[in-house]
Design an enzyme around this catalytic site. Sequence first.
Site, PDB file in Angstrom:
ATOM      1  N   ARG A  14      28.654  49.562  82.575  1.00  9.16           N
ATOM      2  CA  ARG A  14      28.891  50.384  81.643  1.00  9.16           C
ATOM      3  C   ARG A  14      30.443  51.436  81.761  1.00  9.16           C
ATOM      4  NH1 ARG A  14      24.347  55.176  82.727  1.00  9.16           N
ATOM      5  NH2 ARG A  14      25.831  56.590  83.834  1.00  9.16           N
ATOM      6  N   ASP A  62      23.134  48.174  95.584  1.00  4.48           N
ATOM      7  CA  ASP A  62      23.432  49.758  95.851  1.00  4.48           C
ATOM      8  C   ASP A  62      24.671  49.857  96.608  1.00  4.48           C
ATOM      9  OD1 ASP A  62      23.515  52.554  96.526  1.00  4.48           O
ATOM     10  OD2 ASP A  62      21.350  52.494  96.661  1.00  4.48           O
ATOM     11  N   VAL A  63      25.816  50.342  96.194  1.00  6.97           N
ATOM     12  CA  VAL A  63      27.006  50.363  96.916  1.00  6.97           C
ATOM     13  C   VAL A  63      27.045  51.405  98.194  1.00  6.97           C
ATOM     14  CG1 VAL A  63      28.363  49.545  95.283  1.00  6.97           C
ATOM     15  CG2 VAL A  63      28.320  51.877  95.506  1.00  6.97           C
ATOM     16  N   SER A 141      39.378  61.059  91.269  1.00  9.82           N
ATOM     17  CA  SER A 141      39.235  61.873  89.872  1.00  9.82           C
ATOM     18  C   SER A 141      40.023  63.093  90.167  1.00  9.82           C
ATOM     19  CB  SER A 141      37.720  62.696  89.878  1.00  9.82           C
ATOM     20  OG  SER A 141      37.850  63.666  89.013  1.00  9.82           O
ATOM     21  N   TYR A 154      31.089  66.361  94.467  1.00 13.79           N
ATOM     22  CA  TYR A 154      31.977  65.358  93.758  1.00 13.79           C
ATOM     23  C   TYR A 154      33.426  65.703  94.156  1.00 13.79           C
ATOM     24  CZ  TYR A 154      33.623  62.530  89.640  1.00 13.79           C
ATOM     25  OH  TYR A 154      34.002  61.651  88.857  1.00 13.79           O
ATOM     26  N   LYS A 158      35.576  62.614  96.198  1.00 13.82           N
ATOM     27  CA  LYS A 158      36.833  62.075  95.344  1.00 13.82           C
ATOM     28  C   LYS A 158      37.858  62.219  96.268  1.00 13.82           C
ATOM     29  CE  LYS A 158      34.718  59.981  92.111  1.00 13.82           C
ATOM     30  NZ  LYS A 158      34.769  58.353  91.927  1.00 13.82           N
TER      31      LYS A 158
HETATM   32  P1  NAD Z   1      29.005  56.410  84.265  1.00 11.12           P
HETATM   33  O1  NAD Z   1      28.210  57.132  84.845  1.00 11.12           O
HETATM   34  O2  NAD Z   1      29.249  55.848  82.952  1.00 11.12           O
HETATM   35  O3  NAD Z   1      29.088  54.855  85.125  1.00 11.12           O
HETATM   36  C1  NAD Z   1      29.177  54.724  86.464  1.00 11.12           C
HETATM   37  C2  NAD Z   1      28.456  53.431  86.907  1.00 11.12           C
HETATM   38  O4  NAD Z   1      28.327  53.474  88.493  1.00 11.12           O
HETATM   39  C3  NAD Z   1      27.095  53.136  86.290  1.00 11.12           C
HETATM   40  O5  NAD Z   1      27.098  51.706  85.691  1.00 11.12           O
HETATM   41  C4  NAD Z   1      26.231  53.378  87.430  1.00 11.12           C
HETATM   42  O6  NAD Z   1      25.114  52.521  87.348  1.00 11.12           O
HETATM   43  C5  NAD Z   1      26.964  52.814  88.558  1.00 11.12           C
HETATM   44  N1  NAD Z   1      26.651  53.441  89.779  1.00 11.12           N
HETATM   45  C6  NAD Z   1      25.988  54.323  90.136  1.00 11.12           C
HETATM   46  N2  NAD Z   1      25.690  54.449  91.521  1.00 11.12           N
HETATM   47  C7  NAD Z   1      25.820  53.134  91.786  1.00 11.12           C
HETATM   48  C8  NAD Z   1      25.479  52.822  93.224  1.00 11.12           C
HETATM   49  N3  NAD Z   1      24.807  53.145  94.105  1.00 11.12           N
HETATM   50  N4  NAD Z   1      25.796  51.201  93.298  1.00 11.12           N
HETATM   51  C9  NAD Z   1      26.251  50.596  92.289  1.00 11.12           C
HETATM   52  N5  NAD Z   1      26.542  51.132  91.114  1.00 11.12           N
HETATM   53  C10 NAD Z   1      26.254  52.398  90.817  1.00 11.12           C
HETATM   54  O7  NAD Z   1      30.537  56.913  84.845  1.00 11.12           O
HETATM   55  P2  NAD Z   1      32.088  56.486  84.537  1.00 11.12           P
HETATM   56  O8  NAD Z   1      32.614  57.669  83.773  1.00 11.12           O
HETATM   57  O9  NAD Z   1      32.447  55.114  83.608  1.00 11.12           O
HETATM   58  O10 NAD Z   1      32.880  56.642  85.546  1.00 11.12           O
HETATM   59  C11 NAD Z   1      33.214  55.419  86.381  1.00 11.12           C
HETATM   60  C12 NAD Z   1      34.051  56.052  87.626  1.00 11.12           C
HETATM   61  O11 NAD Z   1      35.122  56.719  87.444  1.00 11.12           O
HETATM   62  C13 NAD Z   1      33.302  57.211  88.552  1.00 11.12           C
HETATM   63  O12 NAD Z   1      33.733  56.635  89.861  1.00 11.12           O
HETATM   64  C14 NAD Z   1      33.728  58.303  88.160  1.00 11.12           C
HETATM   65  O13 NAD Z   1      33.283  59.064  89.050  1.00 11.12           O
HETATM   66  C15 NAD Z   1      35.334  58.209  88.185  1.00 11.12           C
HETATM   67  N6  NAD Z   1      35.527  59.051  86.865  1.00 11.12           N
HETATM   68  C16 NAD Z   1      35.143  59.337  85.797  1.00 11.12           C
HETATM   69  C17 NAD Z   1      35.691  60.348  84.917  1.00 11.12           C
HETATM   70  C18 NAD Z   1      35.121  60.547  83.558  1.00 11.12           C
HETATM   71  O14 NAD Z   1      35.565  61.620  83.034  1.00 11.12           O
HETATM   72  N7  NAD Z   1      34.608  59.696  82.885  1.00 11.12           N
HETATM   73  C19 NAD Z   1      36.804  61.230  85.433  1.00 11.12           C
HETATM   74  C20 NAD Z   1      37.035  61.050  86.621  1.00 11.12           C
HETATM   75  C21 NAD Z   1      36.623  60.021  87.533  1.00 11.12           C
END
Ligand code: NAD
Length: 246
Positions: A14, A62-63, A141, A154, A158
């Site tokens: 997702r 699970d990473v 981030s 967090y 990051k």
């Molecule tokens: P999201 O929560 O929609 O998706 C994160 C995905 O990571 C999910 O599919 C989840 O199942 C997976 N995940 C979580 N833990 C896991 C694990 N242990 N092993 C494997 N998969 C795992 O979040 P997003 O907004 O799509 O974020 C993606 C990345 O971008 C993340 O690293 C997030 O920190 C970073 N990010 C997002 C934003 C934002 O505004 N959305 C901003 C800065 C950084």
Amino acid sequence: MLEGKVAIITGASRGIGRAIALEMARNHAEVVINYNGSKERAESVQKEIEALGGKAAIYQCDVSDFAACEEFIQTVIKDFGRVDILVNNAGITRDGLLMRMSEKDFDSVIDTNLKGTFNCIRFVSRQMLKQKAGRIINLSSVSGVMGNAGQANYSASKAGVIGLTKAVARELASRHITANAIAPGFIETDMTDALGDQVKEEAVKQIPLGNFGRPEDVAHLAVFLASEQAGYITGQVIHVDGGMCM
Ligand code: NAD
């Protein structure tokens, strides 16, 4: 742009990970969709890629689990014969004020966001070293650059990803493996949907371009960093944040 390349994207069922998986496929990479819990969503991303005429496979892992990552990456190498691109996208938040943050919430965010990124790099790099080429792209981030109240765990994870990216970039550069970090600001995904309306309104005021970004805004940069054209870019932190952090 990415013909013949195999791309692993963690947490690709997702949000930003899904958008990166689709954009890699549109650019003709073979895509490894990693997921942790949501098999149905991962399968639906796989189907979307197949509908585009692309090739994709799903792998549960699970990473944050070192041994599980070793098995996952070894299986991918056995199945695909190579790995050219690794996108460490899997990430979680467990926000809370410092004084109330539990040890568990601190550890789980570090374990997934920072150690998970290390784990995948650790096992992919051996194959990339053999291939004498590779692209590592890590999701950081703006919180890791600027810090953010309520996100000690967090922000630390990051910021750690940035240090990790730079160390890896230096260590692997002589074998033509690049490592870069993407630092998104606020992107419209489930992660930011969870924020309250007031937090979102305040956030928008800090964004010069005046709105949250879309997952595709991040995906386009990931594809560029994965391409041949980005071969002279390494150790960088590139912001996709509407000008929030400058
Ligand atoms: P999201 O929560 O929609 O998706 C994160 C995905 O990571 C999910 O599919 C989840 O199942 C997976 N995940 C979580 N833990 C896991 C694990 N242990 N092993 C494997 N998969 C795992 O979040 P997003 O907004 O799509 O974020 C993606 C990345 O971008 C993340 O690293 C997030 O920190 C970073 N990010 C997002 C934003 C934002 O505004 N959305 C901003 C800065 C950084």
